[in-house]
Design an enzyme around this catalytic site. Structure first.
Site, mmCIF file in Angstrom:
data_model
loop_
_atom_site.group_PDB
_atom_site.id
_atom_site.type_symbol
_atom_site.label_atom_id
_atom_site.label_comp_id
_atom_site.label_asym_id
_atom_site.label_seq_id
_atom_site.Cartn_x
_atom_site.Cartn_y
_atom_site.Cartn_z
ATOM 1 N N ASN A 174 11.340 1.067 -5.070
ATOM 2 C CA ASN A 174 11.657 2.488 -4.906
ATOM 3 C C ASN A 174 12.639 2.767 -3.773
ATOM 4 O OD1 ASN A 174 9.532 1.665 -3.223
ATOM 5 N ND2 ASN A 174 8.752 3.744 -3.009
ATOM 6 N N GLU A 272 1.423 -1.742 3.356
ATOM 7 C CA GLU A 272 1.579 -0.326 3.056
ATOM 8 C C GLU A 272 1.409 -0.202 1.559
ATOM 9 O OE1 GLU A 272 3.434 2.335 1.398
ATOM 10 O OE2 GLU A 272 4.967 2.810 2.886
ATOM 11 N N CYS A 306 5.326 6.430 -1.916
ATOM 12 C CA CYS A 306 3.889 6.379 -1.639
ATOM 13 C C CYS A 306 3.393 7.622 -0.924
ATOM 14 C CB CYS A 306 3.554 5.139 -0.807
ATOM 15 S SG CYS A 306 3.861 3.590 -1.679
ATOM 16 N N GLU A 490 4.114 0.108 10.130
ATOM 17 C CA GLU A 490 5.538 -0.157 10.281
ATOM 18 C C GLU A 490 6.060 0.740 11.406
ATOM 19 O OE1 GLU A 490 7.059 0.816 6.401
ATOM 20 O OE2 GLU A 490 6.937 -1.260 5.726
#
Length: 533
Positions: A174, A272, A306, A490
């Site tokens: 994505n 993630e 997400c 992150e």
């Protein structure tokens, strides 16, 4: 040793033609350099999901390629060419790489649009910020300091951060280059050797970036890219015992499957994973701003993020007024969709025909909701520019009202332009609805009441909460989820430290005389107290 390079079939990108190039794994392994051997490997065809055209073929890394690349990365790490280089040198190289990326943003943006189907407007805006991640970690290297621990006694105890070794990154389709660089920047800054397994659906930009990184001064073997499928190449990579950390962005099921392998190797793990972000709109919110913000949260990247705002929870006093304006916004977005390479196009395709069918199936199988707009794949030609939607994988922006809390559309990630809506009465009910999901990555709150904003944000079970905005991101801002949305973070100092480990050096600074008196544990005839520990 020179790394394997892209095999050019076309001289440059073309707006009107397929990319038509052949890519090989970006490593420095002799076994990958022979075209005869490359021909024996599986070929992955990368398609433009907006047109159905073939862009290029990519040579998938074999199990032997994975092993050889990991060994080569480990040798590079052991050599110290990067892992033991001064922080000044690593910072300088990362800064140089940031400048090189900045100069190629227009090219990379077009490439991302071609391989993902996302609009060129989105990709130019997103990629224009990517150099910031490299610049941030270059700056952090120059300012992040070791420390002296307050150890008791005549001891000097300094604590440093040192690299982990060989790390593996698994990145999704994505945001191919964004998510890769979010991981690559701190991993390289910390001094590791890095191996990236990009999505087989969108690997080209990561391969191109790795080639550019070598030209900027990243040593041979320090950054490699191994294209391939997750169930083969990805699994082979994380199974290698020399891998000391794995960082993935993927679905929750993938995170569970890989996590068990990574744990057995006693490697560290950052993940993630999925998300189902709620957006709570209170009755004191500025409705126009909330509508605009919710539309962005819901439909940017065709809903394939997400943190997409997929559960719209609106207070009952303004529900009707909000929904009327929101549906008008959705219809406007739909009318202005077209060729993703058209800067005026509002929303692109989803990543593949297979993914399109999955979204369509999930919408059709919903048991309780009422489809207010959209709900099906797009065919025919664009009102904007005559683009033929039927050739690609386009799903209309979709809004579904009053889905049950037990329904798949409320609980599971669609990863497409599909939003479910529900009204609430009290603040407690709004929070309860927002938390009524196994995921906890992102959430949004729209209110002009400052006290309520802080109060509700504290109660939302999510690693990221935006107030009167959505999807804001910065290299300095930690990014990660709660519950089944993953582990670790992150961005920021946390990421740099997650790609390194502390090393404590303890030096006795007592005089020789004092050391003889106090440190001879087994001294004969002495009952004097001795320090232990």
């Amino acid at each position: 040793m020179k790394a394997s390079r892209v095999i050019r079939i076309a001289s440059s990108l073309s707006r009107s033609a397929a990319y038509k190039e052949r890519y090989v794994p970006f490593t420095a392994i002799d076994s990958l350099r022979s075209e005869d051997q490359q021909g024996e490997r599986e070929q992955i065809t990368v398609m433009n999901p907006a047109t159905g055209e073939d862009l290029c073929t990519v040579v998938s890394a074999s199990q032997a390629d994975v092993k050889a690349t990991v060994l080569h990365a480990h040798d590079a790490y052991q050599s110290g060419a990067w892992s033991q280089a001064s922080v000044h040198h690593r910072s300088t190289v990362l800064s140089r790489l940031a400048k090189a990326l900045h100069n190629r943003v227009p090219e990379f943006a077009e490439l991302e649009t071609l391989q993902t189907g996302r609009t060129i407007r989105e990709m130019r805006a997103q990629l224009g910020r990517l150099p910031e991640w490299l610049e941030y970690y270059a700056a952090l290297l120059r300012t992040h300091q070791a420390f002296v621990a307050p150890t008791q006694g005549p001891l000097f105890n300094y604590v440093q951060r040192v690299p982990l070794g060989v790390v593996a990154l698994i990145t999704p389709f994505n945001h191919p280059l964004l998510i890769a660089i979010k991981k690559i920047a701190p991993a390289l800054a910390a001094g590791n050797s890095v191996i990236v397994k990009p999505s087989e659906l969108a690997p080209i930009s990561v391969l191109e970036f790795a080639e550019m990184a070598r030209d900027a001064g990243i040593p041979d073997g320090v950054l490699s890219v191994l294209p391939g499928y997750g169930v083969t190449t990805g699994k082979d990579l994380v199974s290698e015992p020399l891998i000391r950390k794995v960082d993935i962005t993927a679905g929750t099921a993938t995170g569970r499957a890989l996590g068990s392998i990574i744990g057995s190797n006693l490697a560290t793990f950052t993940a993630e994973l999925g998300g189902k972000a709620p957006i709570i709109v209170f009755d004191d919110a500025d409705v126009e701003s909330a509508v605009n913000g919710a539309a962005f949260a819901s439909f940017v990247a065709s809903g394939q993020t997400c943190v997409s705002g997929t559960r719209l929870i609106v207070q009952e006093n303004i529900y009707d007024a909000f929904m009327a304006r929101f549906l008008d916004k959705v219809k406007s977005i739909t009318r202005r969709m077209g060729n993703p390479l058209n800067p005026q196009s509002t929303m692109g395709s989803v990543i593949s025909h297979r993914h399109l069918e999955r979204i369509e199936k999930m919408v059709k199988q919903n048991r309780s909701g009422n489809i207010l707009v959209g709900g099906e794949r797009m065919t025919g030609r664009s009102e904007l520019d005559g683009f033929d939607f039927s050739e690609g994988s386009f799903f209309a922006p979709t809004v579904i009202e009053d889905v049950g809390l037990e329904d798949e559309l409320w609980q599971e990630e669609v990863f497409g332009p599909v939003v479910v809506t529900k009204s609430f009465s009290t603040e407690d009910e709004g929070v309860l609805l927002a938390n009524a999901c196994k995921y906890g990555l992102g959430a949004g709150i729209w209110t002009t009441d400052l006290s309520r904003a802080h109060r509700v944000a504290a109660r939302i079970q999510a690693g990221l909460v935006w107030v009167n905005t959505h999807h804001r991101n910065d290299p300095s801002s930690p990014w990660g989820g709660m519950k089944e949305s993953g582990i670790g973070r992150e961005n920021g100092i946390e990421a740099l430290e997650a790609y390194s480990q502390s090393k404590s050096t303890i030096v006795n600074i007592a005089t020789v005389e004092d050391t003889r008196l106090t440190d001879d544990w087994f001294a004969e005839g002495s009952t004097a107290a001795r320090r232990y520990g």
